[in-house]
Design an enzyme around this catalytic site. Sequence first.
Site, PDB file in Angstrom:
ATOM      1  N   CYS A 276      18.006  -9.884  18.512  1.00  0.00           N
ATOM      2  CA  CYS A 276      18.770 -10.990  17.927  1.00  0.00           C
ATOM      3  C   CYS A 276      17.986 -11.693  16.830  1.00  0.00           C
ATOM      4  O   CYS A 276      18.548 -12.142  15.819  1.00  0.00           O
ATOM      5  CB  CYS A 276      19.183 -11.986  19.011  1.00  0.00           C
ATOM      6  SG  CYS A 276      17.805 -12.681  19.960  1.00  0.00           S
TER       7      CYS A 276
ATOM      8  N   ASN B 117      -0.778   9.994   0.491  1.00  0.00           N
ATOM      9  CA  ASN B 117       0.074  10.457  -0.599  1.00  0.00           C
ATOM     10  C   ASN B 117       1.516  10.434  -0.088  1.00  0.00           C
ATOM     11  O   ASN B 117       1.794   9.974   1.011  1.00  0.00           O
ATOM     12  CB  ASN B 117      -0.342  11.864  -1.050  1.00  0.00           C
ATOM     13  CG  ASN B 117       0.020  12.147  -2.498  1.00  0.00           C
ATOM     14  OD1 ASN B 117       1.076  11.729  -2.978  1.00  0.00           O
ATOM     15  ND2 ASN B 117      -0.847  12.849  -3.211  1.00  0.00           N
TER      16      ASN B 117
ATOM     17  N   CYS C 109      18.473 -11.392  29.734  1.00  0.00           N
ATOM     18  CA  CYS C 109      17.616 -11.213  28.554  1.00  0.00           C
ATOM     19  C   CYS C 109      16.301 -10.547  28.927  1.00  0.00           C
ATOM     20  O   CYS C 109      15.629 -10.964  29.877  1.00  0.00           O
ATOM     21  CB  CYS C 109      17.344 -12.562  27.887  1.00  0.00           C
ATOM     22  SG  CYS C 109      16.302 -12.457  26.414  1.00  0.00           S
TER      23      CYS C 109
ATOM     24  N   SER D  84      -3.267  16.628  -1.320  1.00  0.00           N
ATOM     25  CA  SER D  84      -2.118  15.970  -0.717  1.00  0.00           C
ATOM     26  C   SER D  84      -0.814  16.019  -1.507  1.00  0.00           C
ATOM     27  O   SER D  84       0.224  15.630  -0.975  1.00  0.00           O
ATOM     28  CB  SER D  84      -2.468  14.497  -0.465  1.00  0.00           C
ATOM     29  OG  SER D  84      -2.961  13.882  -1.653  1.00  0.00           O
ATOM     30  N   CYS D  85      -0.804  16.461  -2.750  1.00  0.00           N
ATOM     31  CA  CYS D  85       0.438  16.478  -3.516  1.00  0.00           C
ATOM     32  C   CYS D  85       1.437  17.438  -2.855  1.00  0.00           C
ATOM     33  O   CYS D  85       1.124  18.611  -2.651  1.00  0.00           O
ATOM     34  CB  CYS D  85       0.179  16.907  -4.956  1.00  0.00           C
ATOM     35  SG  CYS D  85       1.696  17.003  -5.954  1.00  0.00           S
TER      36      CYS D  85
END
Length: 503
Positions: free
Chosen positions: A480, A297, A474, A232-233
């Site tokens: 909000c 990773n 609404c 995974s690097c």
Amino acid sequence: MKIQQAVWRKDMLGCVLCNNAPCDRACPCGINPAKILRSLWFDNEDFAAAALPNSNPCENCDAPCEKNCLSPHHVGIRELLNRLYKVRLKLDIGVPSDENALKTDMCGTVMENPFLLSSSVVASTYDMCARAFEAGWAGAAFKTVSTIDIHEVSPRFSAIKGADGSIIGFKNVEQLSDHSVTENMSIFRELKKDYPNKFILASIMGQNEKEWGELAHLCQENGADAVELNFSCPNMQEGGLGSDIGQVPELVERFTAAAKTSVKIPVLSKLTPNVATMSPAAEAARRGGADGIAAINTIKSIMQVNPYTYVTSPAVRGRSAVGGYSGNAVKPIALRFIAEIAQNPLLKGMHISGMGGIETHKDALEFFLLGADTVQVTTAVMQYGYRIIDDLKSGLNYYLRERGIKSVKQIVGQSLAFVDSTTDKLERDTVVFPKFNRETCIGCGRCEISCADGGHQAITLNENRQPLLNGKKCVGCHLCVLVCPTHSIKSSGKRVTIPPQVK
């Protein structure tokens, strides 16, 4: 009484979380204000409140802790502690007397708690791992061992920061351990000799099937409790390694099998998030014999383009590269992949070690609830140090005790029943309106402008600058609620059926 982490952090923005803080040394009451401030920062206010003395020594104190504060903004420590005492009065339990509820295991090997350092610079020497173990970490995924000749660049880190100065997103272009295999094996032996009850997860990366098997076997012979295969690097100098493997299920299966057939200890495959879905690679890892999955990773990224030099960060002699993105900002992506793996019936029974943006015990809880058995941490340690383990453990322990849960293992996967992979099953015939707290509202109008320009024009301010809601407009999107700077807008919690003519 729950006060949101954002509120505490907002009121202590001036705190720089000093090492060996002068406020601690100046405190005449012996309550360690610096440690309490850290607990507030890391969303651990209940434990911090429960740990306070019965009587409030700060109430009439002249606060020498504040006079010795190093921050140019100076933190209102006394006021924060007085507020924390109000929280204490509303708590149902005190500080748990033991940490038995934190005990877990990785593929059958007992661990004192579920927190490990992830494979990175934070777990790259004997001294670093030893200090982490002394601090309370249950184990470490040691920085990836390989036969590759590693030469790093300088600089190799960059970050995106929030208004409080803390790192939100972090980029690195760092690779693997720059120690030789022999040196790393010596470190494993010493760590296991000096810390026999700590878990050593040996991360490895081979260049072919033979190397994957040999490295796995060497790690087993030198004290590793399990092996983590680095598929995974994203930063490898040469192609065909790291995340290039993790994107090809056939290679994941082949190299997992090469490692698994060479050892008797558990094998975890660490998979890349740089894919559309992780299940194909995870299923391939299982076919190859993996006992568990580690994820995620870092994510391939480009960040901070300088509009004057045109160079991105970090720049090395005027050039940069795609690198790995981590930090709290990637947590939602990590959680998505953890849930995907945990919900896959073909992966049932595999150990899941989750990582990606964990800073607080509540971050870790999200991973556990979505199926992770253990968690790993790097970026938060790089920013705040090994000391964060105090609040990771105490916060989780307090949460479990407060709810009468006897083991962290009991909460693993409890949220999965409420998560769908798509939105097609979500109910769409009701809305939940917001509710305004007029006592704390300051009339800033942020809700009005966000609703007007990003919502459905349902909020206006009256002559006193108080918000008014038009229920016919609404749609209950809760924009909000999210933008209110004083947290004066909450969900009403009540669902209202939408009239057919409005749908």
